[in-house]
Design a protein around this motif. Sequence first.
Motif, mmCIF file in Angstrom:
data_model
loop_
_atom_site.group_PDB
_atom_site.id
_atom_site.type_symbol
_atom_site.label_atom_id
_atom_site.label_comp_id
_atom_site.label_asym_id
_atom_site.label_seq_id
_atom_site.Cartn_x
_atom_site.Cartn_y
_atom_site.Cartn_z
ATOM 1 N N LEU A 99 34.949 19.910 74.793
ATOM 2 C CA LEU A 99 34.779 20.435 76.006
ATOM 3 C C LEU A 99 35.200 21.663 76.395
ATOM 4 N N ARG A 100 36.525 21.336 76.439
ATOM 5 C CA ARG A 100 37.404 22.540 76.869
ATOM 6 C C ARG A 100 37.931 23.638 76.368
ATOM 7 N N GLY A 101 37.331 23.221 74.802
ATOM 8 C CA GLY A 101 37.727 24.392 73.785
ATOM 9 C C GLY A 101 36.430 25.280 74.238
ATOM 10 N N GLY A 102 35.273 25.023 74.809
ATOM 11 C CA GLY A 102 34.048 26.331 75.264
ATOM 12 C C GLY A 102 32.634 25.370 73.878
ATOM 13 N N ALA A 103 32.542 23.859 73.695
ATOM 14 C CA ALA A 103 31.978 23.686 72.977
ATOM 15 C C ALA A 103 30.210 23.118 73.589
ATOM 16 N N LYS A 104 29.528 23.034 73.807
ATOM 17 C CA LYS A 104 28.158 23.306 74.655
ATOM 18 C C LYS A 104 26.802 22.252 74.938
ATOM 19 N N GLY A 105 27.127 21.936 73.377
ATOM 20 C CA GLY A 105 26.949 20.283 73.457
ATOM 21 C C GLY A 105 28.213 20.036 72.280
ATOM 22 N N TYR A 106 27.502 17.906 71.912
ATOM 23 C CA TYR A 106 28.419 17.554 71.374
ATOM 24 C C TYR A 106 27.467 15.761 71.215
ATOM 25 N N LEU A 107 27.010 16.776 69.668
ATOM 26 C CA LEU A 107 26.505 15.232 68.625
ATOM 27 C C LEU A 107 27.042 14.553 68.063
ATOM 28 N N LEU A 108 26.486 13.343 67.805
ATOM 29 C CA LEU A 108 26.360 13.084 66.309
ATOM 30 C C LEU A 108 25.673 13.028 65.257
ATOM 31 N N LYS A 109 26.561 12.532 64.782
ATOM 32 C CA LYS A 109 25.453 13.033 62.822
ATOM 33 C C LYS A 109 24.874 11.937 63.271
ATOM 34 N N ASP A 110 25.019 10.504 63.685
ATOM 35 C CA ASP A 110 23.446 9.959 63.107
ATOM 36 C C ASP A 110 21.954 10.287 64.036
ATOM 37 N N ILE A 111 21.550 10.998 64.931
ATOM 38 C CA ILE A 111 20.729 11.997 65.404
ATOM 39 C C ILE A 111 19.922 11.611 64.856
ATOM 40 N N HIS A 112 18.727 10.873 65.348
ATOM 41 C CA HIS A 112 17.818 11.405 64.881
ATOM 42 C C HIS A 112 16.995 13.224 65.104
ATOM 43 N N PRO A 113 16.387 13.505 64.012
ATOM 44 C CA PRO A 113 15.947 15.008 63.737
ATOM 45 C C PRO A 113 15.530 15.396 64.403
ATOM 46 N N GLU A 114 14.362 14.661 65.377
ATOM 47 C CA GLU A 114 14.065 15.742 66.332
ATOM 48 C C GLU A 114 14.704 15.723 67.968
ATOM 49 N N ASN A 115 15.795 14.872 68.118
ATOM 50 C CA ASN A 115 16.819 14.994 69.004
ATOM 51 C C ASN A 115 17.494 16.411 69.197
ATOM 52 N N PHE A 116 18.162 16.356 67.027
ATOM 53 C CA PHE A 116 18.917 17.618 66.921
ATOM 54 C C PHE A 116 18.011 18.953 66.811
ATOM 55 N N GLU A 117 16.740 19.451 66.771
ATOM 56 C CA GLU A 117 16.086 20.141 66.944
ATOM 57 C C GLU A 117 16.283 20.471 68.488
ATOM 58 N N PHE A 118 16.155 19.920 69.549
ATOM 59 C CA PHE A 118 15.900 20.020 70.667
ATOM 60 C C PHE A 118 17.488 20.493 71.100
ATOM 61 N N ALA A 119 18.232 19.709 70.074
ATOM 62 C CA ALA A 119 19.688 19.662 71.045
ATOM 63 C C ALA A 119 19.876 21.321 70.814
ATOM 64 N N MET A 120 19.724 21.404 69.997
ATOM 65 C CA MET A 120 19.812 22.658 69.298
ATOM 66 C C MET A 120 19.063 23.990 69.699
ATOM 67 N N LYS A 121 17.840 23.965 70.596
ATOM 68 C CA LYS A 121 16.929 24.944 71.974
ATOM 69 C C LYS A 121 17.785 24.705 72.645
ATOM 70 N N MET A 122 18.385 23.862 73.550
ATOM 71 C CA MET A 122 19.211 23.506 75.087
ATOM 72 C C MET A 122 19.745 24.047 74.821
ATOM 73 N N VAL A 123 20.705 24.214 73.605
ATOM 74 C CA VAL A 123 22.102 25.513 73.792
ATOM 75 C C VAL A 123 21.360 26.492 73.817
ATOM 76 N N ILE A 124 20.977 26.528 73.081
ATOM 77 C CA ILE A 124 20.738 28.092 72.442
ATOM 78 C C ILE A 124 20.274 28.622 73.784
ATOM 79 N N GLU A 125 19.219 28.108 74.736
ATOM 80 C CA GLU A 125 18.231 28.987 75.277
ATOM 81 C C GLU A 125 18.790 27.287 77.255
ATOM 82 N N GLN A 126 19.278 26.921 77.778
ATOM 83 C CA GLN A 126 19.532 26.614 77.864
ATOM 84 C C GLN A 126 21.546 26.349 78.893
ATOM 85 N N GLY A 127 21.768 26.062 77.276
ATOM 86 C CA GLY A 127 23.514 26.650 77.664
ATOM 87 C C GLY A 127 24.461 25.408 76.539
ATOM 88 N N PHE A 128 23.371 23.893 77.279
ATOM 89 C CA PHE A 128 24.229 22.575 77.339
ATOM 90 C C PHE A 128 23.754 21.610 76.612
#
Length: 217
Positions: A99-128
């Motif tokens: 986070l201190r390095g500037g990562a805009k999100g933090y996911l664990l690899k066991d995330i559900h594919p639908e949540n993964f897609e939502f996460a990408m969308k949120m970081v790209i569009e909302q930044g977090f």
Amino acid sequence: MMKKKTIVIVDDHLLFAQSLESLISKLEEYEVLAILKNGKELTQYYMHKRRVPDLILLDVKMPVMDGIQTMQWLKEHRPEQKVLALTMEDDEDTIIKMLRGGAKGYLLKDIHPENFEFAMKMVIEQGFYYSGKIESALRHAEDGQPKRNLHEKLTEREWKFLKYACTELTYKDIAGEMGLSPKTIENYREAVFKKLEVKTRVGLVIHCMRHNLIKID
């Protein structure tokens, strides 16, 4: 024709990276520009003036140049680059460093594919964005209070503790810096957590970032 959002995957586990690419390729809005094995390959990617992606999916544990080192490089050379950490590492120290390095999100690899897609969308569009598993561990109120009111909740000493808590210092180190006993620091921690309605140190860092309470160097 809709312009696709572009992704670069940085992960040394080739099978996982290829599976991730396959998953993303099935999503109409996205395309993968490259799969890279570590941060060093990412720096070379930029040096060759390849296409800058909308988002980097970055693993943490990698040989040659790991995720934390990569974030440090990006912070210096490509501070505008949006990065979503995608890893198996869920320890507090690693999350705070990313986070201190500037990562805009933090996911664990066991995330559900639908949540993964939502996460990408949120970081790209909302930044977090943070995954449900991480978010539940960091649960805190989003009451929308302005910075001034949040600041007024804390005493001068608590505010000083807050600034130290958002660094990589251990609580023992913070006690030394403030010239206080570990027990007193523990009391400050509990008081600050309660006043800001957070449950973990990572939650505290995220809270400070969201409310722009302190500068995260």
